[in-house]
Design a protein around this motif. Structure first.
Motif, PDB file in Angstrom:
ATOM      1  N   MET A   1       0.848  -1.195   0.000  1.00 33.54           N
ATOM      2  CA  MET A   1       0.000   0.000   0.000  1.00 33.54           C
ATOM      3  C   MET A   1       0.881   1.241   0.000  1.00 33.54           C
ATOM      4  N   VAL A   2       0.445   2.265  -0.730  1.00 31.18           N
ATOM      5  CA  VAL A   2       1.061   3.582  -0.655  1.00 31.18           C
ATOM      6  C   VAL A   2       0.018   4.531  -0.084  1.00 31.18           C
ATOM      7  N   PHE A   3       0.410   5.328   0.905  1.00 34.34           N
ATOM      8  CA  PHE A   3      -0.542   6.152   1.637  1.00 34.34           C
ATOM      9  C   PHE A   3       0.212   7.271   2.331  1.00 34.34           C
TER      10      PHE A   3
ATOM     11  N   PRO B   1       3.915  12.192   5.331  1.00 40.75           N
ATOM     12  CA  PRO B   1       4.781  11.729   4.253  1.00 40.75           C
ATOM     13  C   PRO B   1       4.036  10.828   3.277  1.00 40.75           C
ATOM     14  N   MET B   2       4.686  10.508   2.159  1.00 38.90           N
ATOM     15  CA  MET B   2       4.180   9.498   1.241  1.00 38.90           C
ATOM     16  C   MET B   2       4.932   8.210   1.553  1.00 38.90           C
ATOM     17  N   THR B   3       4.184   7.187   1.946  1.00 43.53           N
ATOM     18  CA  THR B   3       4.785   6.005   2.556  1.00 43.53           C
ATOM     19  C   THR B   3       4.381   4.731   1.816  1.00 43.53           C
ATOM     20  N   LEU B   4       5.338   3.826   1.633  1.00 46.58           N
ATOM     21  CA  LEU B   4       5.101   2.490   1.094  1.00 46.58           C
ATOM     22  C   LEU B   4       5.093   1.514   2.257  1.00 46.58           C
ATOM     23  N   ALA B   5       4.040   0.686   2.347  1.00 47.22           N
ATOM     24  CA  ALA B   5       3.924  -0.287   3.435  1.00 47.22           C
ATOM     25  C   ALA B   5       3.662  -1.674   2.852  1.00 47.22           C
ATOM     26  N   ILE B   6       4.078  -2.699   3.602  1.00 46.96           N
ATOM     27  CA  ILE B   6       3.913  -4.089   3.184  1.00 46.96           C
ATOM     28  C   ILE B   6       3.209  -4.859   4.304  1.00 46.96           C
ATOM     29  N   SER B   7       2.249  -5.718   3.921  1.00 49.91           N
ATOM     30  CA  SER B   7       1.535  -6.573   4.862  1.00 49.91           C
ATOM     31  C   SER B   7       1.661  -8.028   4.413  1.00 49.91           C
ATOM     32  N   ALA B   8       1.838  -8.911   5.369  1.00 51.49           N
ATOM     33  CA  ALA B   8       1.910 -10.345   5.079  1.00 51.49           C
ATOM     34  C   ALA B   8       0.682 -11.095   5.589  1.00 51.49           C
TER      35      ALA B   8
ATOM     36  N   TRP C   1       5.975  -3.284   7.921  1.00 53.34           N
ATOM     37  CA  TRP C   1       7.083  -2.729   7.144  1.00 53.34           C
ATOM     38  C   TRP C   1       6.633  -1.458   6.442  1.00 53.34           C
ATOM     39  N   ARG C   2       7.289  -0.356   6.754  1.00 52.52           N
ATOM     40  CA  ARG C   2       6.943   0.934   6.157  1.00 52.52           C
ATOM     41  C   ARG C   2       8.221   1.722   5.870  1.00 52.52           C
ATOM     42  N   ARG C   3       8.199   2.433   4.761  1.00 49.65           N
ATOM     43  CA  ARG C   3       9.332   3.310   4.433  1.00 49.65           C
ATOM     44  C   ARG C   3       8.816   4.489   3.633  1.00 49.65           C
ATOM     45  N   ASN C   4       9.294   5.671   3.941  1.00 52.24           N
ATOM     46  CA  ASN C   4       8.819   6.885   3.299  1.00 52.24           C
ATOM     47  C   ASN C   4       9.448   7.069   1.918  1.00 52.24           C
ATOM     48  N   LEU C   5       8.589   7.381   0.949  1.00 53.04           N
ATOM     49  CA  LEU C   5       9.033   7.785  -0.378  1.00 53.04           C
ATOM     50  C   LEU C   5       9.339   9.276  -0.427  1.00 53.04           C
ATOM     51  N   GLU C   6       8.560  10.073   0.312  1.00 53.38           N
ATOM     52  CA  GLU C   6       8.747  11.526   0.391  1.00 53.38           C
ATOM     53  C   GLU C   6       8.445  11.971   1.817  1.00 53.38           C
ATOM     54  N   THR C   7       9.135  12.998   2.256  1.00 56.02           N
ATOM     55  CA  THR C   7       8.832  13.614   3.545  1.00 56.02           C
ATOM     56  C   THR C   7       8.686  15.126   3.354  1.00 56.02           C
ATOM     57  N   GLY C   8       7.970  15.757   4.259  1.00 62.07           N
ATOM     58  CA  GLY C   8       7.748  17.198   4.205  1.00 62.07           C
ATOM     59  C   GLY C   8       6.604  17.543   5.129  1.00 62.07           C
ATOM     60  N   ASP C   9       6.188  18.805   5.119  1.00 61.91           N
ATOM     61  CA  ASP C   9       5.099  19.197   6.012  1.00 61.91           C
ATOM     62  C   ASP C   9       3.728  18.884   5.432  1.00 61.91           C
ATOM     63  N   GLY C  10       3.641  18.598   4.136  1.00 61.54           N
ATOM     64  CA  GLY C  10       2.378  18.185   3.541  1.00 61.54           C
ATOM     65  C   GLY C  10       1.309  19.251   3.532  1.00 61.54           C
TER      66      GLY C  10
END
Length: 384
Positions: A264-266, A304-311, A319-328
């Motif tokens: 998921m991206v969120f 942020p814009m975040t990519l997450a993984i679910s099993a 598992w989550r990692r940011n694609l972009e960060t900022g104040d939004g």
């Protein structure tokens, strides 16, 4: 980065992270929003989005670009809709089983989402040329964002939501609710199946779990959590329930990966992170309600814009990692003034080589494209 947006540079290139490629898709538009990715017949990757002056203005139209295998540049965009009386938004692509490529989008008057209808064009050559525009769903207040799912029994599932105007005043989003349009005859006819208890849950994103039923994820008008529901047949759904993921009343998108996990991206934020609040989505058009803010929460940070993984089919997302960060910052949608700093409305697909392709709104000025492998999300930013 502002200089890059000004040039709208479109070269796909490595970043400081060698496991990541990125590009800005070329566009002549002041505002660009709501990207949707889809592999095209023949192997190209297609992206559609809406562009123009500002959401809700009649010059907003559907734009289309493609990335061919091995290319380092997205193609110059084409305009695929141009109604001078309606704002044409939220396009999506669908590879029909018969080889046709469908394009669907919404068309509304100004900031009144309760006036939206769903329009369609069909291509028989992978998007090289397109047929006439027709209206698929003429009922006012019909909105789309997420892809069509085709089940093993041949049913097509198109998630929609109904934009309902309150008894007094303009549309605010408070009464929006989700449904699934189901076709058993390859799109010739459709029946609507409302999702119970879904008021405030929109952008329904259906995922076939491969023989284990279906799951759906939702944007929340309340800007609290991503919501989740499930179904055995695509017609009868459980009431949406909050997940562990936050939501900021902005779009999400999720897919089932080739290995069975979900991605998921969120935006990893919610109303709890907001320092301000907008009256409504279309404040900049002068269409905001004059009364006190509605129950729908507008203005939570879109970052942020975040990519997450679910099993586990989306029950947990460890598992989550940011694609972009900022104040939004998204207290305005006026792209002429360049005040918006949101990252929003992500789309993602996985191609046969295992790569994840992601596109999203960058400050409402451009559509950004990123390519990573799924396990990128499971690595730390310090040790990619």
């Amino acid at each position: 980065m502002q200089d890059t947006i000004d040039r709208v540079e479109n070269l796909a290139r490595p970043t400081a992270d060698p496991a990541r490629l990125e590009a800005f898709i070329p566009t002549p538009c002041v505002q660009n929003h709501a990207a949707f990715l889809m592999p095209l017949p023949g192997g190209d990757l297609g992206c559609v989005w809406f562009g123009g002056t500002q959401e809700g203005v009649p010059d907003i139209s559907v734009r289309f670009s493609r990335l061919t295998p091995g290319a380092v540049a997205w193609s110059a965009p084409e305009t695929l809709s141009d109604d001078p009386t309606r704002s044409e938004q939220n396009p999506l692509l669908f590879n029909a089983p018969d080889g046709r490529l469908w394009l669907l989008w919404t068309a509304q008057h100004a900031g009144n989402q309760d006036t939206a209808i769903i329009r369609r064009r069909i291509s028989r050559d992978g998007g090289r040329s397109w047929g006439e525009i027709d209206t698929l769903f003429p009922q006012l207040g019909t909105f789309i964002r997420q892809p069509i799912t085709v089940l093993a029994n041949g049913d097509w599932l198109l998630p929609i939501w109904r934009c309902t105007r309150p008894p007094v005043g303009a549309w605010t989003g408070d009464l929006d609710s989700a449904s699934v349009m189901v076709s058993s005859d390859s799109g010739a006819s459709w029946t609507e199946h409302p999702v119970p208890g879904s008021t405030g849950c929109v952008h329904m994103n259906i995922i076939d779990l491969g023989g284990q039923g279906l799951v759906a994820f939702y944007r929340s008008r309340w800007a609290d959590h991503v919501y989740r529901s499930h179904s055995a047949n695509g017609r009868d759904w459980s009431a949406p329930e909050p997940t562990m993921l936050p939501n900021n009343n902005s779009s999400i998108q999720a897919i089932r990966l080739a290995d069975g996990r979900l991605a998921m991206v969120f935006n990893d934020s919610s109303a709890a992170d907001a320092t301000g609040r907008r009256m409504g989505l279309y404040d900049d058009l002068g269409d905001a309600p004059a009364e006190a803010p509605s129950a729908a929460f507008w203005g939570a940070p879109r970052a942020p814009m975040t990519l997450a993984i679910s099993a586990d089919a989306g029950l947990t997302w460890p598992w989550r990692r940011n694609l972009e960060t900022g104040d939004g910052y998204c207290m305005t949608n006026n792209s002429k003034d360049r005040l918006n700093r949101e990252f929003s409305y992500p789309s993602l697909v996985q191609t046969a080589d295992g790569m994840l392709h992601i596109a999203y709104t960058y400050w409402r000025q451009a559509i950004k494209y990123v390519a990573v492998r799924p396990d990128w999300a499971m690595q730390s930013e310090e040790n990619p």
